[in-house]
Design a protein around this motif. Structure first.
Motif, PDB file in Angstrom:
ATOM      1  N   TRP A 100      -0.085   6.374 -19.678  1.00  0.00           N
ATOM      2  CA  TRP A 100       1.024   5.865 -20.496  1.00  0.00           C
ATOM      3  C   TRP A 100       2.280   5.653 -19.659  1.00  0.00           C
ATOM      4  N   VAL A 101       2.532   6.540 -18.726  1.00  0.00           N
ATOM      5  CA  VAL A 101       3.680   6.355 -17.832  1.00  0.00           C
ATOM      6  C   VAL A 101       3.472   5.110 -16.977  1.00  0.00           C
ATOM      7  N   SER A 102       2.238   4.925 -16.517  1.00  0.00           N
ATOM      8  CA  SER A 102       1.900   3.727 -15.739  1.00  0.00           C
ATOM      9  C   SER A 102       2.149   2.472 -16.557  1.00  0.00           C
ATOM     10  N   GLY A 145      -1.115   3.116  -8.497  1.00  0.00           N
ATOM     11  CA  GLY A 145      -1.392   4.435  -7.936  1.00  0.00           C
ATOM     12  C   GLY A 145      -1.672   5.474  -9.002  1.00  0.00           C
ATOM     13  N   PHE A 146      -1.121   5.283 -10.210  1.00  0.00           N
ATOM     14  CA  PHE A 146      -1.413   6.167 -11.337  1.00  0.00           C
ATOM     15  C   PHE A 146      -2.805   5.884 -11.899  1.00  0.00           C
ATOM     16  N   LEU A 147      -3.159   4.609 -11.989  1.00  0.00           N
ATOM     17  CA  LEU A 147      -4.397   4.220 -12.664  1.00  0.00           C
ATOM     18  C   LEU A 147      -5.637   4.578 -11.871  1.00  0.00           C
ATOM     19  N   ASN A 148      -5.580   4.394 -10.560  1.00  0.00           N
ATOM     20  CA  ASN A 148      -6.739   4.655  -9.709  1.00  0.00           C
ATOM     21  C   ASN A 148      -6.698   6.077  -9.169  1.00  0.00           C
ATOM     22  N   THR A 149      -7.867   6.664  -9.009  1.00  0.00           N
ATOM     23  CA  THR A 149      -7.924   7.995  -8.412  1.00  0.00           C
ATOM     24  C   THR A 149      -7.479   7.908  -6.951  1.00  0.00           C
ATOM     25  N   ALA A 178      13.798  -6.605   1.421  1.00  0.00           N
ATOM     26  CA  ALA A 178      13.248  -6.760   0.064  1.00  0.00           C
ATOM     27  C   ALA A 178      11.845  -6.192  -0.051  1.00  0.00           C
ATOM     28  N   LYS A 179      11.005  -6.434   0.967  1.00  0.00           N
ATOM     29  CA  LYS A 179       9.612  -5.999   0.855  1.00  0.00           C
ATOM     30  C   LYS A 179       9.465  -4.482   0.905  1.00  0.00           C
ATOM     31  N   TRP A 180      10.494  -3.780   1.371  1.00  0.00           N
ATOM     32  CA  TRP A 180      10.405  -2.316   1.448  1.00  0.00           C
ATOM     33  C   TRP A 180      10.879  -1.637   0.166  1.00  0.00           C
ATOM     34  N   ILE A 181      11.454  -2.382  -0.758  1.00  0.00           N
ATOM     35  CA  ILE A 181      11.808  -1.818  -2.060  1.00  0.00           C
ATOM     36  C   ILE A 181      10.499  -1.635  -2.842  1.00  0.00           C
ATOM     37  N   PRO A 182      10.234  -0.449  -3.390  1.00  0.00           N
ATOM     38  CA  PRO A 182       8.939  -0.203  -4.047  1.00  0.00           C
ATOM     39  C   PRO A 182       8.619  -1.219  -5.140  1.00  0.00           C
ATOM     40  N   SER A 183       7.379  -1.653  -5.168  1.00  0.00           N
ATOM     41  CA  SER A 183       6.891  -2.526  -6.228  1.00  0.00           C
ATOM     42  C   SER A 183       6.466  -1.679  -7.417  1.00  0.00           C
ATOM     43  N   GLY A 184       7.036  -1.961  -8.582  1.00  0.00           N
ATOM     44  CA  GLY A 184       6.705  -1.178  -9.766  1.00  0.00           C
ATOM     45  C   GLY A 184       5.247  -1.286 -10.155  1.00  0.00           C
ATOM     46  N   THR A 225       0.828  -1.208   0.000  1.00  0.00           N
ATOM     47  CA  THR A 225       0.000   0.000   0.000  1.00  0.00           C
ATOM     48  C   THR A 225       0.862   1.257   0.000  1.00  0.00           C
ATOM     49  N   LEU A 226       2.044   1.180   0.602  1.00  0.00           N
ATOM     50  CA  LEU A 226       2.954   2.318   0.576  1.00  0.00           C
ATOM     51  C   LEU A 226       3.440   2.580  -0.843  1.00  0.00           C
ATOM     52  N   SER A 227       3.801   1.518  -1.566  1.00  0.00           N
ATOM     53  CA  SER A 227       4.209   1.669  -2.968  1.00  0.00           C
ATOM     54  C   SER A 227       3.083   2.277  -3.797  1.00  0.00           C
ATOM     55  N   MET A 228       1.862   1.818  -3.568  1.00  0.00           N
ATOM     56  CA  MET A 228       0.712   2.325  -4.308  1.00  0.00           C
ATOM     57  C   MET A 228       0.505   3.812  -4.051  1.00  0.00           C
ATOM     58  N   ASN A 229       0.639   4.236  -2.801  1.00  0.00           N
ATOM     59  CA  ASN A 229       0.415   5.640  -2.478  1.00  0.00           C
ATOM     60  C   ASN A 229       1.571   6.529  -2.911  1.00  0.00           C
ATOM     61  N   LEU A 230       2.771   5.995  -2.958  1.00  0.00           N
ATOM     62  CA  LEU A 230       3.875   6.755  -3.561  1.00  0.00           C
ATOM     63  C   LEU A 230       3.575   7.027  -5.029  1.00  0.00           C
ATOM     64  N   GLY A 231       3.070   5.997  -5.714  1.00  0.00           N
ATOM     65  CA  GLY A 231       2.672   6.187  -7.105  1.00  0.00           C
ATOM     66  C   GLY A 231       1.548   7.189  -7.242  1.00  0.00           C
ATOM     67  N   MET A 232       0.599   7.150  -6.313  1.00  0.00           N
ATOM     68  CA  MET A 232      -0.503   8.098  -6.334  1.00  0.00           C
ATOM     69  C   MET A 232      -0.003   9.539  -6.175  1.00  0.00           C
TER      70      MET A 232
END
Length: 674
Positions: free
Chosen positions: A328-330, A595-599, A583-589, A287-294
């Motif tokens: 497109w970036v996503s 995070g880009f796709l969803n509002t 490993a789990k703290w490295i952001p998941s691409g 969820t942290l990776s997702m919100n960084l993307g957001m």
């Protein structure tokens, strides 16, 4: 490790069952309960998949809920029956993704005759059933031969499947399963699992701390009555909030930062308990990776593209607005992340084959297929079943795809190539899943799209369908392999699981097609209530491969983000394969790209769940782990999923929202202004 006496005292959920080769595992109660839970998951996954593109296989939750329900039966369910139950439930519940109802079918409905040369394709119920039948069984018949290689011979970890086995062993008071991984190369040790369930967009792993406690915890145990109450009240709370939001839409569209940012920039908050529950299941790192993307997508790139004139339309417009621009970036991030994660899998496979060929005369006995098989022949799926099943499913699939889409959609020979690609890519996807708990099915589907841009150039329909066939095989084979890993650790019959997979997939064809047909009649898909973000990913790539045109300045940003996340994915893949603690703290691409796709509204709610999961396991349950939080999260997710059926019925009968008060920002689902 927790002792049996401690489990009896503190878990209080089940009795001890012995297993044997003669024990009946494929039983009517197990299958019926699996189908019931699977149907609920099917509606839930379709609902959330069309909203956010996120689908969860919910294997661990299926086993837990099935176990609790089975305690009401006259004869308690055995661990092996529980595995058949959860296998059947997963096969039933994941069809919305396997058959493309959350991505491919909405993408076909977005076609524009002037731009794409073909009008939008909206499948009837019969056509949707036919398409589902075409792709529903291919992955099931692929599973038995792949199981022998990746589970028996290579003994890949499959963390989600192993975590489910850990939970079942605790529920049924069994000794902990032997999760020691004997690898062909150095650098691995006994597996300690911290991944609870595999949830997909469509290939993003989820994380929850379901691990074996080093010492029995002094607190945090869950009694049977307590677990029932937790599940019931979390279900009721989530369902009640969902029903309230139907009649008062502002409840799920709170303008957290004011109406201006909500209306113009889509910054609102959806305090949905189901999304909080998903965040708990996914875990804080994801969820942290997702919100960084957001934050990057909606806080930086969206206003940058708008004020620079690259996306002059309304921010939420997928064609001319910032939402379509950052898509497109996503897409670049998802593709490079999936590709990089596959590189070590392919490299290891090639090196293994080279070593095998070099030493095949000296060590031929080491590579006999069944040397390490622990099951007897009567418990395995016969090879002739697999061959006949694969042949029949491919031939039937080719005919049904032709029947549904015709020659103008995709040629029969091209569909055959799609199935071959699906089989090859499934092997890669399953190996990646077994090593990293990441099934890169979206990336694999896009590889198929790239191929079909060459062999059927200019045909957007064929491009999307071919990608869907490849994705279906890889996703289904991967999900079922997690279940087979669970069964292997608990000594369940692979044949009994195979039966459950076939029955679950068959029923889900009708359930998913019916549910999608009802949703498409009651709502515009894609639309305000169900934006189906993955549909735009499929269609955008197909158009790019045909036209070669990118929106203004997206090429530069796609290249930069691809390079950055290619490097991050490489570091993460190395850390995961070496089982490094960070490993789990490295952001998941992939999570970052979601995070880009969803509002922002969806990502923020999941972050609440992720933080809750982290604080609970770090501060509340310091000395061990229990299943209370998983039970509550499951109730949250299922509550909204089940009540969404009620909302669908209300909408079908023309019962609308009671008031659109405070919905001036235009983001309230169900309000005329939205």
């Amino acid at each position: 490790m927790p002792t049996l006496a401690w489990v009896r005292k503190h878990i209080g959920l089940g009795g001890v069952h012995s297993s044997g080769t003669s024990q009946a595992e494929f039983t009517l109660p197990a299958v019926l309960l699996g189908l019931l839970i699977g149907c609920l998951l099917c509606f839930t996954n379709l609902y959330f998949g069309l909203q956010t593109g996120w689908i969860s296989m919910m294997s661990l939750q299926s086993a837990l809920i099935g176990f609790l329900i089975s305690r009401l039966l006259p004869k308690p369910m055995t661990p092996q029956e529980n595995i058949v139950l959860q296998t059947t439930a997963v096969a039933t519940g994941t069809m919305p993704l396997a058959a493309g109802f959350v991505g491919i079918l909405p993408a076909l409905g977005l076609l524009d005759e002037e731009r794409d040369g073909v009008p939008p394709l909206h499948l009837s119920w019969v056509a949707a059933v036919g398409w589902s039948c075409a792709v529903a069984f291919f992955g099931v018949f692929l599973s038995p031969p792949i199981r022998k290689q990746v589970i028996i011979e290579e003994q890949l970890p499959f963390p989600s499947g192993t975590a489910t086995a850990q939970l079942i062993s605790v529920l049924h008071q069994l000794p902990p399963p032997d999760t020691t991984i004997r690898r062909r190369h150095p650098g691995y040790r006994a597996l300690t699992v911290d991944v609870a369930d595999d949830a997909h967009f469509p290939d993003t792993p989820t994380t929850a701390d379901v691990v074996e406690a080093a010492e029995p915890p002094a607190a945090g145990h869950v009694e049977q009555k307590e677990s029932w109450m937790a599940l019931f009240w979390s279900f009721v709370a989530s369902g009640a909030m969902t029903l309230l939001a139907y009649f008062f839409p502002i409840v799920f569209s709170i303008p957290l930062f004011g109406n201006y940012l909500a209306k113009e920039w889509l910054w609102s908050f959806t305090p949905s308990l189901s999304y909080v529950g998903q965040g708990i299941i996914m875990g804080f790192p994801t969820t942290l990776s997702m919100n960084l993307g957001m934050l990057v997508g909606w806080g930086v790139l969206s206003p940058l593209s708008k004020y620079s004139g690259w996306a002059p339309g309304p921010v939420g417009d997928m064609s001319t607005g910032a939402r379509g621009w950052i898509l497109w970036v996503s897409l670049a991030i998802m593709c490079v992340d999936s590709a990089v994660s596959l590189i070590p899998v392919i490299a290891e496979f090639v090196m293994k084959e080279v070593r095998k060929r070099q030493g095949k005369h000296e060590h031929a006995s080491d590579h006999l297929k069944d040397d390490n098989e622990v099951e007897t022949e009567d418990r395995l799926v016969p090879d002739n079943w697999v061959l006949w099943g694969l042949g029949t499913s491919v031939v039937l699939g080719i005919f049904l795809v032709w029947f549904v889409f015709g020659d103008e959609g995709i040629k029969p020979w091209a569909t055959a190539v799609g199935f071959v690609m699906g089989g090859l890519l499934s092997i890669l996807g399953v190996r990646a899943l077994g090593e990293t708990d990441l099934n890169p099915v979206s990336g694999l589907g896009k590889i198929s799209q790239l191929l079909f841009a060459v062999i059927q150039p200019g045909n957007i329909v064929a491009n999307i369908i071919a990608g869907g066939v490849a994705e279906a095989g890889a996703q289904q084979a991967g999900d079922l392999m997690q279940d087979l890993k669970t069964g292997h650790l608990i000594h369940a019959s692979p044949r009994a699981q195979f039966y459950g997979q076939l029955i679950g997939s068959a029923l889900s064809i009708v359930v998913t097609a019916t549910a999608y047909n009802l949703y498409s009649r009651a709502y515009v898909i894609p639309g305000p209530s169900f934006p189906a973000p993955t549909a735009y990913v499929w269609l955008s790539l197909a158009r790019l491969l045909r036209d070669g045109k990118l929106p203004a300045e997206t090429g530069v940003f796609m290249l930069v983000f691809a390079l950055v996340f290619g490097a991050i994915a490489g570091v993460k893949a190395h850390a995961v394969r070496r089982q490094l603690s960070y490993a789990k703290w490295i952001p998941s691409g992939v999570a970052f790209a979601i995070g880009f796709l969803n509002t922002p509204s969806f990502s923020l709610a999941r972050l609440v769940g992720g933080i809750t999961e982290y604080v609970y396991h770090k501060r509340v349950i310091k000395d061990g782990h229990d299943i209370r939080l998983i039970i509550i999260a499951s109730g949250f997710v299922l509550g909204e999923g089940v009540i969404s059926i009620v909302s669908l019925v209300l909408r079908t009968f023309g019962i609308e929202a009671a008031t659109c008060w405070a919905c001036g920002h235009g983001l309230c689902s169900g309000c005329p202004a939205s």
